[in-house]
Design a protein around this motif. Structure first.
Motif, PDB file in Angstrom:
ATOM      1  N   LYS B  35       0.986   4.850  -6.096  1.00  0.00           N
ATOM      2  CA  LYS B  35       0.877   3.582  -5.216  1.00  0.00           C
ATOM      3  C   LYS B  35       0.392   2.132  -5.877  1.00  0.00           C
ATOM      4  O   LYS B  35      -0.755   2.363  -6.537  1.00  0.00           O
ATOM      5  N   TYR B  43       3.479  -0.856  -2.657  1.00  0.00           N
ATOM      6  CA  TYR B  43       4.782  -0.634  -3.127  1.00  0.00           C
ATOM      7  C   TYR B  43       4.799   0.572  -3.609  1.00  0.00           C
ATOM      8  O   TYR B  43       3.367   0.508  -4.350  1.00  0.00           O
ATOM      9  N   ARG B  67      10.181  -0.990 -10.024  1.00  0.00           N
ATOM     10  CA  ARG B  67       9.948  -0.603  -8.239  1.00  0.00           C
ATOM     11  C   ARG B  67      11.448  -0.184  -7.553  1.00  0.00           C
ATOM     12  O   ARG B  67      12.104  -0.516  -7.848  1.00  0.00           O
ATOM     13  N   TYR B  68      11.547   0.326  -6.288  1.00  0.00           N
ATOM     14  CA  TYR B  68      12.382   0.023  -5.925  1.00  0.00           C
ATOM     15  C   TYR B  68      13.314  -0.683  -5.940  1.00  0.00           C
ATOM     16  O   TYR B  68      14.452  -1.223  -5.900  1.00  0.00           O
ATOM     17  N   LYS B  98       7.403   3.168   4.750  1.00  0.00           N
ATOM     18  CA  LYS B  98       6.666   2.444   3.893  1.00  0.00           C
ATOM     19  C   LYS B  98       5.993   2.753   4.003  1.00  0.00           C
ATOM     20  O   LYS B  98       5.267   3.116   3.490  1.00  0.00           O
TER      21      LYS B  98
END
Lengths: 553, 409
Positions: B35, B43, B67-68, B98
């Motif tokens: 995290k 995120y 990251r995503y 999220k």
């Protein structure tokens, strides 16, 4: 029914998609009917009639395979579009070692009712509800009506002058029976009679209500028949064998009781007049104060209990009390725990039900997918996938059914818990009998002491006058007579109290033994069933795991 | 693209630079979620480890942090550049979960991202992609720059897709242009395929819904067993003697089974429900490709129309010997080239789709086979544990004797 709420857990609406499943895939054969009178009540653990009627097997599937043994899934379900073999629809009760006693126990007849275990038995069936018109004294023109039930008794008890009896009784008669027994058998753990359910009788569908009541009556009478002392009672015998109106004896209507009591009151208040009956009639002493006839007695005993509570006088009988109080506390704790387990068990059943339902819906979804892929298949890979899916769907549907069946059995076993909550009520009543008997004794003792002190005072006053005080002397003599009668009454009350204490003690021993055995059977049944069904499910899924083992990484 | 590495299957080509005759490989793992940031800005970052002997990658191993949204960037680029190929799906953008970032959510996402990247890496065309190389090799700053350049041009708005889906599903002719001809392919086989895909999505979604519920049921049953066990234990202490002990043991077993159920719930989620969800996403990805094909077809048709009209104009101009003729002829040639190009694009998509659908069916049979196996295994093991636990109580229960009567007598 038992004096507390039926929570009405709706097993009837178990599977919303059940009809879907039936129409799409499986045509389940309807379960065969059981022997009519042995069905379950409406308490929280009861399942809807369709589950009750599935018969149980006699052989232990673990020890010897029987012809009716359920086959593993792959051999018995050939195609998802064929109905399953009937052997699959029948499930086996796995508590087969104990099937006789378990079956009987779960239907509220304890072990002593079995012919093979004791020399005497009595079996009662309640059937054939019929509507009858209220004869006389009805305020409603055209007459109201009530239901009667046919009570059939089979017995070999010597007190009954025969082997089979049939009488018609209405619910009111049962109330009378229950009241009579409560009066005559103080201190015993007397089964609680079914509720009057006045609201339910108005709100429910008539035939549903009548059926519910019929079942409840049968259960209640069954419990009476199994109680070692009550089954030999005159009251029960008369109820079961004597046709016609039940003798009403002491229960008069409230109004006349009030009047009676009011009339007698002035006599009692003026006490010392020539009516010796100002003292409590001896025979009445053996009953707790109740109704209008005993207004004064009620007041006195109330005063006494207040005195007791405030510790002004010590209760004369102490020695056993500590042991009794300990036992009482223990039983209260037990009641609490049984109640908790009963609640959690209900929750457990619900969760198993939900699991089964969702599993079934998952199975259905895959059945549809299988059909779809098979019909639309262009590639071989699709056909292979459809085949895999079919296996999973079949297993899921089978598992879903297993959950349902397991639950029906679980409910049967854990119902025992629910019953013992009813028994606890009976225990509380028996303990109240003891308490009120003790109160009567204490009231009389206290009255004696006040009478004696009055005598003393009069004697003291009279001795100061030379030659005696004629009126006072007469008064003293009257009081002495009252004391004698009261003394007799007190002795009677003490005897009664001791009798009730003895009853309590014996009943407690009996309760402990029976509860131990009943719970043991319950546990065994529960455990064996859970294990049995889990094994069946394991087999079902093992098959699929094998069939898909080619994909394992 | 290295011509030596272009081949039908993944593993036959050899590079002169590779020291051994080892088959080319490219494997990726997405691990170590962490995290980052705080509050609304928070995120999750993932470690992306690439192991390969592809020459362009200059090295056997590379580790980057992603990251995503980086994954989303990659997917969008691939979707733009490789029309016709079913781009592997990504786990959903979640707006609510999220913020909660539960361990389970993070694990599910990580697993899905890992699967995504590996699918790209093992697809014989997609693995050649420059964007993939960028994704796997570049540092985070470069990655962020690339991402921020991604504005509007390549991004398809959901509304556009909706419109395209509507066109695909209905046979409404292009009335807007005043032309009566259909803008749909009149290919019955293709029609059948499209219907198949749309229906498949519905069926799968239903199965996935129930699979998710089943996970929940496991958790609920687990909780119930735990509560039941506790209550039974208390009853046991109340009863005392051997029966009381039996109760206590039953309670203990019940609590133990509760833990097994929670574990199975997790296993079911990761190994059965997620693959089903992934299947649904894959089908949705195919729908996007169907939309692209429809667009390509429409372009091709429109150009063909335009060319025809241009021809007519051209002939008119030829007859009148207009000075606009030269220009018109140039335009005409340009249009013809464009037409050829749009036709090629369309036909590429068609060819690719045919290959892809066969591959897709095969892949899905394997994926589902694995998922079914895991499901069955999990259920079988759970049931076995349950049976064992309950059976183990029997000896103790047998040892308790009856007071009133022994029913075995």
């Amino acid at each position: 029914m038992m004096g507390y709420e039926n929570q009405g857990y709706e097993e009837a609406h178990l599977y919303a998609s059940k009809e879907e499943m039936a129409s799409l895939v499986l045509n389940e054969d309807p379960s065969p009917p059981s022997n009519g009178s042995k069905s379950f009540t409406h308490d929280p653990f009861s399942s809807s009639p369709q589950f009750v009627e599935i018969p149980t097997e006699d052989t232990d599937p673990l020890q010897s395979p029987s012809p009716n043994q359920v086959l593993p899934s792959h051999s018995s379900i050939n195609s998802i579009l064929e109905p399953p073999s009937y052997a699959d629809a029948i499930f086996q009760s796995f508590d087969s070692d104990y099937v006789d006693s378990a079956e009987v126990v779960s239907q509220d007849q304890s072990l002593s009712a079995l012919p093979s275990f004791s020399s005497d038995y009595i079996k009662i069936c309640v059937s054939d509800p019929q509507k009858e018109q209220e004869q006389s004294g009805s305020l409603v023109p055209g007459g109201s009506y009530y239901f009667t039930y046919l009570i059939t008794t089979f017995t070999n008890l010597p007190e009954f002058s025969g082997a089979e009896f049939n009488v018609r009784r209405r619910f009111r008669d049962v109330v009378t029976l229950s009241d009579r027994i409560s009066e005559s058998y103080r201190g015993y753990f007397i089964p609680i009679r079914p509720d009057k359910s006045v609201v339910e009788s108005q709100v429910m569908q008539q035939n549903e209500f009548v059926e519910q009541r019929r079942i409840a009556l049968e259960k209640y009478l069954g419990r009476l028949a199994v109680h070692p002392v009550l089954k030999r009672s005159e009251e029960l015998r008369v109820f079961l064998t004597v046709s016609g109106k039940m003798p009403l004896a002491r229960t008069t209507d409230v109004a006349s009781r009030m009047l009676d009591g009011a009339v007698r009151l002035p006599k009692q208040l003026f006490g010392g007049e020539s009516v010796v009956g100002g003292a409590a009639e001896v025979s009445e002493v053996v009953q707790p104060a109740k109704g209008g006839m005993d207004l004064l007695r009620i007041f006195r005993e109330l005063k006494q209990s207040v005195v007791n509570d405030w510790g002004a006088t010590k209760p004369p009988v102490i020695e056993e009390d500590k042991e009794f109080l300990e036992k009482k506390e223990k039983l209260q704790d037990l009641e609490q725990q049984i109640s908790n387990v009963s609640q959690q068990a209900e929750s457990l059943v619900k969760n198993h039900h939900d699991m089964g339902e969702t599993m079934g819906q998952l199975g259905l979804a895959f059945v549809k997918l299988t059909k779809f892929e098979s019909e639309e298949a262009i590639y071989d890979s699709q056909r292979a996938r459809a085949a895999d899916m079919k296996n999973v769907a079949t297993a899921a549907v089978k598992a879903s059914r297993l959950y349902r069946e397991l639950n029906a059995q679980t409910v049967k076993h854990l119902e025992k818990l629910h019953e013992y909550l009813g028994v606890m009520l009976a225990v509380n009543n028996a303990f109240s009998d003891r308490t009120s008997a003790l109160l009567t004794v204490q009231t009389l003792i206290s009255e004696l002491s006040s009478l004696n002190s009055r005598i003393e005072k009069l004697e003291a006053a009279s001795s100061k006058i030379f030659g005696g005080d004629r009126s006072r002397i007469r008064k003293i003599e009257e009081l002495r007579e009252t004391v004698r009668v009261t003394e007799e009454a007190k002795n009677c009350a003490v005897r009664e109290y001791e009798r009730i204490k003895e009853n309590n003690k014996n009943e407690l021993e009996r309760l402990d033994k029976e509860r131990h055995d009943d719970f043991l059977i319950m546990l065994k049944g529960f455990v064996v069933n859970q294990a049995g069904y889990a094994e069946k499910m394991a087999n079902t899924w093992e098959t699929v795991a094998e069939e898909t083992s080619g994909y394992a990484k | 693209m290295n011509a030596l590495q272009r081949s039908g299957s993944d593993s036959m080509a050899q590079s002169p630079r590779s020291p051994t005759s080892q088959a080319p490989y490219l494997t990726v793992s997405v691990t170590d979620p962490a995290k980052m940031g705080n509050g609304v800005q928070a995120y999750i970052s993932y470690k992306v480890i690439t192991k390969t002997n592809f020459p362009e990658y200059q090295g056997p191993e590379k580790i980057v942090i992603r990251r995503y949204s980086d994954f989303v960037w990659l997917r969008d680029r691939l979707f733009e550049k490789y029309k016709g190929i079913f781009i592997p799906p990504l786990p959903e953008k979640s707006t609510v979960e999220k913020f909660r970032f539960s361990a389970e959510f993070i694990e599910m996402r990580r697993q899905a991202l890992d699967v995504f990247v590996n699918r790209v890496a093992s697809h014989h065309e997609l693995q050649q992609s420059e964007d993939l190389r960028t994704f796997l090799l570049e540092d985070e700053q470069t990655m962020e720059r690339e991402r921020s350049q991604e504005t509007g041009i390549f991004k398809k708005k959901p509304a556009d897709f909706m419109q395209i889906f509507k066109d695909v599903q209905s046979k409404v002719s292009d009335v807007v242009l005043g032309k009566e001809k259909p803008v749909e392919e009149s290919n019955p086989e293709y029609e059948k395929q499209k219907n198949y895909i749309f229906q498949l999505e519905d069926h799968l979604a239903e199965a996935q819904k129930h699979a998710y519920r089943l996970v929940k049921r496991h958790r609920e049953l687990g909780q119930s067993l735990s509560d039941f066990g506790k209550a039974v234990k208390l009853l046991g202490t109340c009863e005392g003697n051997s029966l009381g002990k039996a109760f206590s043991e039953l309670g203990a077993k019940s609590e133990m089974l509760s833990i097994k159920l929670q574990r199975e719930a997790h296993h079911l989620l990761m190994s059965f429900e997620e693959p089903l969800k992934d299947y649904v996403r894959a089908v949705q990805s195919i729908k996007a490709t169907i939309a692209e094909r429809a667009i390509a077809f429409r372009n091709h048709c429109e150009l063909a129309e335009t060319i025809k009209f241009k021809e007519i104009d051209l002939n008119k101009l030829r007859l009148t010997r207009s000075e606009k003729l030269a220009d018109a002829e140039r335009e005409y040639e340009q249009l013809k080239a464009d037409g050829k190009e749009s036709k090629r694009k369309f036909e590429t998509i068609v060819k690719l789709m045919n290959q892809e659908i066969a591959r897709f069916q095969e892949q899905k049979t394997i994926d589902m086979g694995v998922a079914f196996h895991e499901f069955a295994k999990g259920q079988a093991n759970l049931a076995k544990s349950i049976a064992e636990a309950w059976r183990s109580l029997l000896p103790k229960l047998e040892a308790c004797s009856f007071f009133v009567q022994n029913p075995d007598a």
